[in-house]
Design a protein around this motif. Structure first.
Motif, short mmCIF file in Angstrom:
data_model
loop_
_atom_site.label_atom_id
_atom_site.label_comp_id
_atom_site.label_asym_id
_atom_site.label_seq_id
_atom_site.Cartn_x
_atom_site.Cartn_y
_atom_site.Cartn_z
N THR A 171 0.83 -1.20 0.00
CA THR A 171 0.00 0.00 0.00
C THR A 171 0.86 1.25 0.00
O THR A 171 0.64 2.18 -0.78
CB THR A 171 -0.91 0.02 1.23
N ARG A 223 2.46 2.54 -3.16
CA ARG A 223 1.64 3.21 -4.16
C ARG A 223 1.63 4.73 -3.96
O ARG A 223 1.40 5.47 -4.90
CB ARG A 223 0.21 2.68 -3.98
N TYR A 224 1.88 5.17 -2.72
CA TYR A 224 1.72 6.58 -2.43
C TYR A 224 3.06 7.32 -2.41
O TYR A 224 4.09 6.72 -2.65
CB TYR A 224 0.96 6.77 -1.11
N GLN A 261 -0.17 -5.22 -9.04
CA GLN A 261 0.24 -5.83 -7.77
C GLN A 261 0.44 -7.33 -7.92
O GLN A 261 1.48 -7.87 -7.54
CB GLN A 261 -0.85 -5.58 -6.73
N MET A 270 -7.52 1.62 2.33
CA MET A 270 -6.28 0.94 2.71
C MET A 270 -5.33 1.90 3.40
O MET A 270 -4.76 1.60 4.44
CB MET A 270 -5.61 0.45 1.41
N LYS A 271 -5.21 3.09 2.77
CA LYS A 271 -4.29 4.09 3.30
C LYS A 271 -4.64 4.44 4.75
O LYS A 271 -3.77 4.53 5.60
CB LYS A 271 -4.42 5.34 2.42
#
Lengths: 255, 273
Positions: free
Chosen positions: A59, A62-63, A168, B1-2
């Motif tokens: 996760t 991704r950011y 993913q 999710m974040k």
């Protein structure tokens, strides 16, 4: 150690007994119980210690960089605090009468739980404490592996119309799977050696259901002063861990 | 999710937060349900009691001194050994290296009983030697250093030799300055561990004056329970949390001062604790 394990010794006298200590170890219910307990711990530590960090890393990957840094830092902080430091806080949170966990349950209208009095909850909490100390390292490791994927690969996959889930499962997870196996085995190996949290929290109880192999060795060797027996058990522990380590090497070679 | 991850972080960091706020409140405030989420009536009574009743200063100095001694021995042995591995070819090199690696695989707890008996036969129980002897020879650090030294090009050593430098001089003036990051990392790691580890010290030390900080605090808490019983549960809780904070402090200080080194380790990838 191999030599001591063949003797019946209590320091003052020692007498050669051949393999009796090994037979004793393999037939004694508390040692067998401790192996079963360790496997039980493994179930918790593998899920919490391998797959949760994986999900977090995937996760965070991704950011933005800033978000990644926060995640890395926040998960790393507990590993500065060792088991000794934080065990007591967990102990009181899960206390039966005065604990916060039971308070929250009572607010939600549920019955209080004897967290330290049942095998499943006690093992679950101890695993959580132990895993908590390692998680940060694993997340950092996963992220380091993930960042080796070149941006273009992902961009071109995007252009070909792959959505994030496909990226993913088709690109990132195959890339990282050898590391997942590696971490899993590390978790298993370290799980057999959990000791200090058990010493501080449950002393192996209730009825020996939370003792790991190492706690059992400590108990026989130092609390009951049966050094010969404890040595024989140590040899068995070494054999178990060696077997696992060899399996780990096999896997590393294959990848 | 974040946002799920943020919730997870909150749950995992909560005990730490709760310990810190609990230690600076009067004990009654910690036991209250619902708890004070933000500390009220801040006091340092718990810390004062621990500092007054125990030899905490001495234990801290003990932990630092003990670790410094074993670290010096350890780094000296490992650096010279690492240099030998990098600069020479000799018979049995691989065998020695793999012996070190093999000893990593064997869990140290498995060797516990025999080590204890060995120390007893050497009459080293209840002395610092029992701890230094173990810490000074850490195979994992050897593997770290050897792998690091491997990367130093041999041509550098050879050209220094042609210029007439002696081996000792090559080691200390040419090789060592390049090894600062790895040596620094090993040193930091050993200090962090010194403020956490209490199993082996607990087995070999009896004399309170020789205790290290973690052992001392655990010992204090265990004896406090057994001498005062459970009547003083509230105080005990306060002391347990304060003791935890006191153990955490050195680690935090080390981390804050040397955060750059830690960060480099972050960037380098995995950390094997």
């Amino acid at each position: 150690m191999g030599v001591i394990s063949l003797f019946e010794t209590n320091y003052i006298t020692s007498e050669f007994v051949g393999l009796r200590n090994y037979i004793d170890a393999l037939t004694s219910p508390d040692f067998r119980q401790s192996i079963v307990n360790s496997l039980f711990y493994c179930a918790f530590t593998i899920t919490l210690g391998t797959f949760v960090p994986l999900a977090v890393a995937l996760t965070a990957y991704r950011y933005s960089n800033a978000y990644r840094d926060i995640v890395r830092f926040a998960f790393y902080v507990p590993s500065l605090a060792s088991g000794v430091v934080i065990a007591n806080a967990w102990k009181w949170i899960f206390d039966y009468r005065k604990g916060l966990a039971n308070y929250l349950l009572s607010v939600a209208g549920a019955e209080p739980v004897m967290w330290w009095g049942h095998q499943v909850t006690a093992i679950g909490i101890i695993s959580l404490i132990v895993v908590n100390l390692w998680m940060g390292n694993w997340i950092i490791l996963y992220l380091a592996v993930l960042t080796t994927v070149r941006k273009e690969v992902i961009d071109s996959a995007r252009i070909d119309g792959a959505n994030w889930r496909q990226i993913q499962t088709k690109i990132l997870i195959p890339l990282i799977s050898p590391w997942v196996l590696f971490i899993m085995l590390m978790e298993i190996i370290s799980t057999f050696q959990i000791w200090e949290n058990i010493y501080l929290l449950t002393s192996g109880g209730p009825a020996n259901t939370t003792a790991t192999v190492v706690y059992n060795i400590y108990d026989t060797g130092f609390l009951q002063s049966r050094y010969g027996v404890a040595s024989a058990r140590s040899v068995i522990l070494v054999l178990i861990v060696l077997g696992l380590a060899l399996a780990k090497n096999r896997l590393e070679k294959r990848n | 999710m974040k946002y799920l991850i943020f919730v997870l972080i909150l749950i995992l960091l909560f005990p730490l937060y709760w310990m810190i706020i609990g230690s600076i409140q009067p004990s009654a405030g910690v036991m209250k349900l619902p708890p004070n989420w933000i500390p009220r009536n801040i006091t340092f009574i718990n810390f004062a009691y621990i500092i007054k009743e125990t030899m905490i200063l001495r234990w801290t100095i003990n932990a630092i001194m003990l670790n410094t001694i074993s670290l010096c021995i350890q780094l000296f042995c490992l650096v010279t050994a690492g240099y030998a591995f990098a600069a020479y070819k000799f018979v049995g090199k691989q065998v020695i290296y793999w012996t070190f690696v093999a000893s990593l695989i064997i869990p140290w707890q498995g060797l516990l009983v025999s080590r204890y008996i060995l120390m007893r036969h050497l009459y080293l129980l209840n002395t610092w030697f029992a701890i230094i002897a173990l810490n000074a020879f850490a195979p994992i650090s050897f593997v770290f250093i050897r792998n690091y030294f491997e990367k130093i090009p041999t041509s550098m050593i050879d050209s220094a030799r042609i210029d007439g430098a002696r081996e000792i001089r090559i080691l200390f003036q040419i090789i060592l300055p390049q090894c600062k990051p790895i040596l620094g990392y090993l040193a930091l790691r050993s200090y962090l561990i010194a403020f956490q580890d209490f199993f082996w010290p607990m087995l070999v030390l009896n004399d309170k004056r020789l205790f290290t900080l973690p052992l001392g605090i655990v010992h204090f808490l265990k004896t406090f329970t057994s001498t005062h019983g459970l009547l003083v549960l509230q105080q005990l809780l306060g002391y347990e949390l304060a003791g935890g904070v006191l153990l955490l402090l050195p680690a935090i200080i080390i981390f804050v001062i040397f955060r750059k080194t830690f960060r480099q380790q972050f960037l380098a990838g995995g950390i094997k604790a």
